[in-house]
Every structure is written in structure tokens, then in C-alpha cells.
Design a protein around this motif. Structure first.
Motif, PDB file in Angstrom:
ATOM      1  N   GLU A 168      32.309 -35.783 -38.792  1.00 45.08           N
ATOM      2  CA  GLU A 168      30.499 -37.205 -38.280  1.00 45.08           C
ATOM      3  C   GLU A 168      30.507 -36.230 -36.588  1.00 45.08           C
ATOM      4  N   THR A 169      30.922 -34.874 -36.435  1.00 43.40           N
ATOM      5  CA  THR A 169      29.502 -34.136 -35.107  1.00 43.40           C
ATOM      6  C   THR A 169      29.150 -33.972 -35.065  1.00 43.40           C
ATOM      7  N   TRP A 170      28.109 -33.851 -33.920  1.00 45.07           N
ATOM      8  CA  TRP A 170      27.037 -33.145 -34.123  1.00 45.07           C
ATOM      9  C   TRP A 170      26.861 -31.645 -32.627  1.00 45.07           C
ATOM     10  N   TYR A 208      30.710 -36.628 -30.723  1.00 45.29           N
ATOM     11  CA  TYR A 208      31.692 -36.825 -31.491  1.00 45.29           C
ATOM     12  C   TYR A 208      32.253 -38.106 -31.880  1.00 45.29           C
ATOM     13  N   LYS A 209      32.319 -38.732 -32.661  1.00 46.40           N
ATOM     14  CA  LYS A 209      33.255 -39.872 -33.925  1.00 46.40           C
ATOM     15  C   LYS A 209      32.144 -40.413 -32.593  1.00 46.40           C
ATOM     16  N   SER A 210      31.003 -40.329 -32.926  1.00 43.26           N
ATOM     17  CA  SER A 210      30.003 -41.344 -32.103  1.00 43.26           C
ATOM     18  C   SER A 210      30.750 -42.161 -30.527  1.00 43.26           C
ATOM     19  N   ASN A 211      31.286 -40.859 -30.008  1.00 43.97           N
ATOM     20  CA  ASN A 211      30.894 -40.209 -28.374  1.00 43.97           C
ATOM     21  C   ASN A 211      30.923 -39.487 -28.546  1.00 43.97           C
ATOM     22  N   PRO A 212      28.958 -39.533 -27.620  1.00 44.28           N
ATOM     23  CA  PRO A 212      27.919 -38.799 -27.115  1.00 44.28           C
ATOM     24  C   PRO A 212      29.018 -37.397 -25.524  1.00 44.28           C
ATOM     25  N   ILE A 213      29.143 -36.701 -25.449  1.00 41.90           N
ATOM     26  CA  ILE A 213      30.002 -35.944 -24.418  1.00 41.90           C
ATOM     27  C   ILE A 213      28.781 -34.955 -24.307  1.00 41.90           C
ATOM     28  N   GLN A 256      22.884  -7.568 -28.419  1.00 41.07           N
ATOM     29  CA  GLN A 256      22.686  -8.760 -29.497  1.00 41.07           C
ATOM     30  C   GLN A 256      24.226  -9.455 -29.592  1.00 41.07           C
ATOM     31  N   GLN A 257      24.695  -9.869 -28.436  1.00 44.29           N
ATOM     32  CA  GLN A 257      25.820 -11.069 -28.222  1.00 44.29           C
ATOM     33  C   GLN A 257      25.065 -11.482 -28.302  1.00 44.29           C
ATOM     34  N   VAL A 258      25.360 -12.665 -28.571  1.00 46.66           N
ATOM     35  CA  VAL A 258      24.776 -14.104 -27.981  1.00 46.66           C
ATOM     36  C   VAL A 258      26.424 -14.674 -27.089  1.00 46.66           C
ATOM     37  N   CYS A 259      26.198 -14.823 -25.734  1.00 48.97           N
ATOM     38  CA  CYS A 259      26.897 -15.564 -25.067  1.00 48.97           C
ATOM     39  C   CYS A 259      27.243 -17.100 -24.035  1.00 48.97           C
ATOM     40  N   TRP A 260      27.754 -18.088 -25.108  1.00 48.83           N
ATOM     41  CA  TRP A 260      27.084 -18.758 -24.193  1.00 48.83           C
ATOM     42  C   TRP A 260      28.343 -19.738 -22.997  1.00 48.83           C
ATOM     43  N   LYS A 261      28.542 -19.794 -21.609  1.00 54.22           N
ATOM     44  CA  LYS A 261      29.256 -20.780 -21.188  1.00 54.22           C
ATOM     45  C   LYS A 261      29.259 -21.642 -20.676  1.00 54.22           C
ATOM     46  N   ILE A 262      29.941 -22.736 -21.397  1.00 50.14           N
ATOM     47  CA  ILE A 262      30.451 -23.522 -21.007  1.00 50.14           C
ATOM     48  C   ILE A 262      30.334 -24.049 -19.010  1.00 50.14           C
ATOM     49  N   THR A 263      30.124 -24.590 -18.434  1.00 47.85           N
ATOM     50  CA  THR A 263      29.470 -24.703 -17.159  1.00 47.85           C
ATOM     51  C   THR A 263      30.362 -26.257 -17.021  1.00 47.85           C
ATOM     52  N   ARG A 264      30.064 -26.978 -17.429  1.00 52.46           N
ATOM     53  CA  ARG A 264      30.707 -28.662 -17.435  1.00 52.46           C
ATOM     54  C   ARG A 264      30.512 -29.245 -18.914  1.00 52.46           C
ATOM     55  N   ILE A 265      31.434 -30.211 -18.886  1.00 46.14           N
ATOM     56  CA  ILE A 265      31.838 -31.408 -19.996  1.00 46.14           C
ATOM     57  C   ILE A 265      32.404 -32.163 -19.327  1.00 46.14           C
ATOM     58  N   ASP A 266      31.246 -33.432 -19.839  1.00 46.09           N
ATOM     59  CA  ASP A 266      31.547 -34.336 -18.898  1.00 46.09           C
ATOM     60  C   ASP A 266      32.153 -35.830 -20.418  1.00 46.09           C
ATOM     61  N   PHE A 267      34.296 -35.516 -20.347  1.00 45.24           N
ATOM     62  CA  PHE A 267      35.183 -36.080 -21.935  1.00 45.24           C
ATOM     63  C   PHE A 267      34.790 -37.371 -21.191  1.00 45.24           C
ATOM     64  N   PRO A 268      34.611 -38.179 -21.883  1.00 41.90           N
ATOM     65  CA  PRO A 268      35.023 -40.138 -21.818  1.00 41.90           C
ATOM     66  C   PRO A 268      36.525 -39.725 -21.445  1.00 41.90           C
ATOM     67  N   ASN A 288      42.077 -36.988 -23.973  1.00 42.27           N
ATOM     68  CA  ASN A 288      43.408 -35.953 -24.201  1.00 42.27           C
ATOM     69  C   ASN A 288      43.790 -35.447 -25.997  1.00 42.27           C
ATOM     70  N   ASP A 289      42.299 -35.141 -26.255  1.00 39.15           N
ATOM     71  CA  ASP A 289      41.612 -34.604 -27.009  1.00 39.15           C
ATOM     72  C   ASP A 289      41.030 -33.469 -26.299  1.00 39.15           C
ATOM     73  N   LYS A 290      40.952 -32.315 -25.401  1.00 44.09           N
ATOM     74  CA  LYS A 290      40.664 -31.563 -24.830  1.00 44.09           C
ATOM     75  C   LYS A 290      39.965 -30.497 -25.405  1.00 44.09           C
ATOM     76  N   GLU A 291      41.718 -30.334 -26.048  1.00 39.49           N
ATOM     77  CA  GLU A 291      42.165 -28.973 -26.587  1.00 39.49           C
ATOM     78  C   GLU A 291      41.615 -28.902 -27.806  1.00 39.49           C
ATOM     79  N   HIS A 292      40.735 -30.109 -28.825  1.00 38.71           N
ATOM     80  CA  HIS A 292      40.585 -30.373 -30.319  1.00 38.71           C
ATOM     81  C   HIS A 292      39.149 -30.135 -30.183  1.00 38.71           C
ATOM     82  N   LEU A 293      38.828 -30.656 -28.638  1.00 40.50           N
ATOM     83  CA  LEU A 293      37.028 -30.937 -28.408  1.00 40.50           C
ATOM     84  C   LEU A 293      36.350 -29.096 -28.012  1.00 40.50           C
ATOM     85  N   GLN A 294      37.248 -29.050 -27.071  1.00 37.92           N
ATOM     86  CA  GLN A 294      36.076 -27.688 -27.274  1.00 37.92           C
ATOM     87  C   GLN A 294      36.802 -26.838 -28.344  1.00 37.92           C
TER      88      GLN A 294
END
Length: 144
Positions: free
Chosen positions: A47-49, A70-75, A86-98, A103-109
Motif C-alpha cells: 500500500e505504498t506509492w 504510505y498506508k493511506s497517509n500522504p507524505i 549517466q548517474q541519476v541522483c535525487w536529493k530529498i530536500t523536504r519531507i513532511d512526516f505526519p 517514530n517510523d521515519k527511518e523505515h519510511l526513508q
């Protein structure tokens, strides 16, 4: 977990639109009516996309907006894409955890990293390479 990129059918897009999932940092439509992606990077078993929502071309860094579901929680997630030799790199600059998921931040990352590796450049089906690099350089955004 296995994330794959899928193009949504018109029926799937309608079902997603009915959920009115909002992206607080996206376009006017994203913030008022909800997101309307054409593609999802999805793990059907969990249930993750990940859905691309919006590009901020008016900034120096071309920040891109995503919703990580994540399990019906939009982040809401903001990221900057770069491609070097030819190397794609994504730098995550902001995450708004509900609040309920702090407490699940590491798993979500870990899940988010796997999703971005499958998303690769544009989230098109067949583009999953697993070679995409994902780095975290964000400060905790507002807690939803």
C-alpha cells in the motif's frame, strides 16, 4: 519491497481523483482539488506509492514535488534531480512526516529511497534501474 512504475488507466485516475489527495506545495489544482498523476511508482504489496506532482521551474534548483503514500497517509516530499555521467541522483530536500508516523521515519526513508530508485528519471514504466542514488539533505518540514 518491489516498486515498479505504472501508467494509470483513466479509471484508476478517476478513483485517485475521488480521494482528493492534496499536495500543499504544488500547483493551485494540487492544493485545492488534489493530485492527478499519470504514473505511479508503486509497491502493490505494501500500500505504498510515489507520485510526481509538480515542478518548480521558477526556482534556482528546479525543486520537484511528490506525494509519497504510505498506508493511506500522504507524505509531501520535495526533491532535486541531478544527472552526472549517466548517474541519476535525487536529493530529498523536504519531507513532511505526519505526527503519527514520526517514530517510523527511518523505515519510511528506506521505502522512499527504494521508490526513488525505481522512479529513476521520470517514473515511466520500464525505467526502473535500481542504480539511482538518493541522498537526504533536508530539515524536517512542518509536521502535518
Amino acid at each position: 519491497m518491489v516498486f515498479v512504475n505504472e501508467k494509470l488507466t483513466p479509471t484508476q485516475r478517476e478513483e485517485l481523483a475521488k480521494k482528493k489527495i492534496k499536495n500543499p506545495y504544488g500547483s493551485f489544482r494540487d492544493t485545492t482539488e488534489g493530485i492527478m498523476p499519470l504514473y505511479l511508482t508503486i509497491d502493490k504489496n505494501s500500500e505504498t506509492w510515489l507520485a510526481h506532482c509538480y515542478n518548480h521551474h521558477d526556482t534556482n534548483n528546479d525543486i520537484e514535488e511528490f506525494i509519497f503514500m504510505y498506508k493511506s497517509n500522504p507524505i509531501p516530499v520535495q526533491a532535486i534531480k541531478s544527472i552526472h555521467e549517466q548517474q541519476v541522483c535525487w536529493k530529498i530536500t523536504r519531507i513532511d512526516f505526519p505526527k503519527g508516523l514520526l517514530n517510523d521515519k527511518e523505515h519510511l526513508q528506506i521505502l522512499l529511497t527504494d521508490a526513488f530508485k525505481a522512479y529513476n528519471i521520470s517514473g515511466w514504466p520500464g525505467e526502473e534501474s535500481g542504480q539511482t542514488k538518493v541522498i537526504y539533505g533536508y530539515e524536517q518540514g512542518g509536521v502535518l
